[in-house]
Design an enzyme around this catalytic site. Sequence first.
Site, PDB file in Angstrom:
ATOM      1  N   HIS A  57       0.847  -1.189   0.000  1.00  0.00           N
ATOM      2  CA  HIS A  57       0.000   0.000   0.000  1.00  0.00           C
ATOM      3  C   HIS A  57       0.889   1.248   0.000  1.00  0.00           C
ATOM      4  O   HIS A  57       2.109   1.132   0.132  1.00  0.00           O
ATOM      5  CB  HIS A  57      -0.964  -0.008   1.205  1.00  0.00           C
TER       6      HIS A  57
HETATM    7  P1  TYD Z   1      -1.968  -2.637   7.389  1.00  0.00           P
HETATM    8  O1  TYD Z   1      -1.265  -1.352   7.565  1.00  0.00           O
HETATM    9  O2  TYD Z   1      -3.054  -2.714   6.361  1.00  0.00           O
HETATM   10  O3  TYD Z   1      -0.890  -3.772   7.127  1.00  0.00           O
HETATM   11  P2  TYD Z   1      -0.629  -4.523   5.764  1.00  0.00           P
HETATM   12  O4  TYD Z   1      -0.594  -3.495   4.683  1.00  0.00           O
HETATM   13  O5  TYD Z   1       0.660  -5.243   5.991  1.00  0.00           O
HETATM   14  O6  TYD Z   1      -1.791  -5.434   5.617  1.00  0.00           O
HETATM   15  O7  TYD Z   1      -2.566  -3.070   8.777  1.00  0.00           O
HETATM   16  C1  TYD Z   1      -3.240  -4.291   8.962  1.00  0.00           C
HETATM   17  C2  TYD Z   1      -4.488  -4.041   9.777  1.00  0.00           C
HETATM   18  O8  TYD Z   1      -4.162  -3.429  11.006  1.00  0.00           O
HETATM   19  C3  TYD Z   1      -5.494  -3.131   9.098  1.00  0.00           C
HETATM   20  O9  TYD Z   1      -6.765  -3.676   9.306  1.00  0.00           O
HETATM   21  C4  TYD Z   1      -5.393  -1.834   9.832  1.00  0.00           C
HETATM   22  C5  TYD Z   1      -4.880  -2.217  11.200  1.00  0.00           C
HETATM   23  N1  TYD Z   1      -3.974  -1.202  11.765  1.00  0.00           N
HETATM   24  C6  TYD Z   1      -4.391  -0.416  12.814  1.00  0.00           C
HETATM   25  O10 TYD Z   1      -5.525  -0.522  13.292  1.00  0.00           O
HETATM   26  N2  TYD Z   1      -3.524   0.521  13.323  1.00  0.00           N
HETATM   27  C7  TYD Z   1      -2.280   0.681  12.811  1.00  0.00           C
HETATM   28  O11 TYD Z   1      -1.512   1.540  13.305  1.00  0.00           O
HETATM   29  C8  TYD Z   1      -1.863  -0.146  11.718  1.00  0.00           C
HETATM   30  C9  TYD Z   1      -0.491   0.007  11.112  1.00  0.00           C
HETATM   31  C10 TYD Z   1      -2.739  -1.080  11.236  1.00  0.00           C
END
Ligand code: TYD
Length: 261
Positions: A175
């Site tokens: 992302h």
């Molecule tokens: P995400 O940043 O989407 O990780 P990846 O791109 O590796 O899948 O995060 C995964 C999940 O965690 C997503 O549902 C959002 C949640 N999240 C939070 O609630 N707070 C945060 O600070 C982060 C980084 C993720």
Amino acid sequence: MERVRFINFPKILDERGNLSVVENGAALPFEIAGCAWLYDLRDGEKWQNKHLGGKDELIIALSGGFEITVNDGTDSKSFYLNRPYRALYVPKGLQWQMGNFTTNSVVFVLSAEKVANDGESAADGSFGNKLVPLNEAPCLQGHITIVENGKSSPFNVKRVYYLYDVPAGESRGAHAHKALKQLVIAVSGSFNITLDDGTEKHLYTLNRPGEALEVGPGMWRTLDGFSSGAICLVLASEVYTAEDYIRDYDEFLEYKKQKQI
Ligand code: TYD
């Protein structure tokens, strides 16, 4: 001493590995001013560091486990930490000492006050997509790296999150962010991070806790190649907002095109 307590932070379980997050507001009883991590901790050593302790602090075992004894001048109490989503809050005025480190322990300390005061240069606000050495200091017991808001950090850290228990072959984080600035650190093990600005890609291998990859806004980033036991620590310039994410690659390319106009 009664104010010393465990605080549980979110544990976001995913088949691509686990994620936990600590950010200003939410359950954190103070605003983040600095953070430090201790690693390469030697068996049998105790950690009593003049830079740490005596402030409002949150202490987390990012990896491994250890014992921490908190002292209020008359009384002392020991706690055991061994899960990255379970932190010990130690209020200002109390001192602590750590010991009994398991192999590969990584201790993370978030502090309400700046951790060190010994003449590092102030942050100049410059920020790119590059590997940068952090303020790493060797000492008898292991290594410590310190990042402080408005000082050694290129932005004010308002949130930290970390990825752990990532199964072999999994990748994370495909992302981009519109505004978020991040410092990405391999506090344990190693992994690869590929940055893509829409035209060019660059792969970085992170494997030392004393260096960080600066990741600016508008970069598509993918993490993979996690070694066993790898822990990806991210220091972030903003608290979490879903609106700051771009999760679709075509949308990202369109966003970059619009930015250039
Ligand atoms: P995400 O940043 O989407 O990780 P990846 O791109 O590796 O899948 O995060 C995964 C999940 O965690 C997503 O549902 C959002 C949640 N999240 C939070 O609630 N707070 C945060 O600070 C982060 C980084 C993720």
